[in-house]
Scaffold this motif. Structure first.
Motif, PDB file in Angstrom:
ATOM      1  N   ARG A   7       0.833  -1.212   0.000  1.00 42.37           N
ATOM      2  CA  ARG A   7       0.000   0.000   0.000  1.00 42.37           C
ATOM      3  C   ARG A   7       0.867   1.262   0.000  1.00 42.37           C
ATOM      4  NH1 ARG A   7      -3.746  -3.119   3.946  1.00 42.37           N
ATOM      5  NH2 ARG A   7      -5.403  -3.755   2.530  1.00 42.37           N
ATOM      6  N   TRP A  14      -9.006   3.000  -3.288  1.00 42.08           N
ATOM      7  CA  TRP A  14      -8.370   1.829  -2.704  1.00 42.08           C
ATOM      8  C   TRP A  14      -6.879   1.884  -2.961  1.00 42.08           C
ATOM      9  CZ3 TRP A  14     -11.354  -3.172  -2.080  1.00 42.08           C
ATOM     10  CH2 TRP A  14     -12.719  -2.927  -2.007  1.00 42.08           C
ATOM     11  N   LYS A  15      -6.077   2.116  -1.909  1.00 42.99           N
ATOM     12  CA  LYS A  15      -4.616   2.071  -2.074  1.00 42.99           C
ATOM     13  C   LYS A  15      -4.225   0.691  -2.582  1.00 42.99           C
ATOM     14  CE  LYS A  15      -4.095   5.034   1.892  1.00 42.99           C
ATOM     15  NZ  LYS A  15      -3.736   5.066   3.299  1.00 42.99           N
ATOM     16  N   THR A  56      -3.767   2.081  -7.669  1.00 42.64           N
ATOM     17  CA  THR A  56      -4.841   1.544  -6.850  1.00 42.64           C
ATOM     18  C   THR A  56      -5.190   0.155  -7.383  1.00 42.64           C
ATOM     19  OG1 THR A  56      -6.498   2.632  -8.254  1.00 42.64           O
ATOM     20  CG2 THR A  56      -5.797   3.820  -6.273  1.00 42.64           C
TER      21      THR A  56
END
Length: 138
Positions: free
Chosen positions: A27, A90-91, A36
């Motif tokens: 991440r 969303w990382k 992402t």
């Protein structure tokens, strides 16, 4: 914007603690590179991941992943230009699948009951994106 989906096999099964530590590093790297996506793990060694971001960044990350000694049989399933991110916030989402529960979900048992998931996904490349989008909502 660009998406790439791949599948790979871990050389060993990972514990939840090992996966959590890896995801923390992934991440951080992805935030730094504007990437992402979502990573699924079946609990038995198979990973499927969708990466999205600038084409150059996504392809460079896939090259790094391809050389990672923790897994093998790394196969690109699908890549395409897209108008916008599917996993914009969303990382790097992560889900460890409980195959029995997921196999009971309508529409996914055909994939999860396959002995050779790679062969299935290679013959149904669009399914890999659909599968990942499904788990985005779980």
């Amino acid at each position: 914007m660009f998406q790439l989906v791949y599948i790979s096999k871990a050389k060993k099964r990972h514990t939840e603690l090992e996966l959590a530590k890896m995801m923390n590093k992934f991440r951080q790297r992805n935030v730094a590179n504007g990437i992402t996506g979502l990573l699924l793990y079946d609990g038995r060694g198979t990973f499927i991941q969708l990466l999205e971001g600038k084409k150059e960044e996504v392809r460079a990350l896939f090259e790094v992943i391809s050389k990672d000694p923790r897994h093998e049989r790394i196969n690109k399933l699908h890549e395409q230009a897209v108008p916008e991110r599917v996993f914009a916030h969303w990382k790097m989402g992560f889900k460890c699948l409980n195959s029995k529960k997921v196999c009971d979900d309508e529409g996914f048992s055909e994939f999860l009951t396959q002995d050779d998931k790679y062969a299935f996904l290679q013959s149904h490349p669009e399914f890999s994106v659909q599968l990942l989008c499904y788990f985005k909502t779980c």
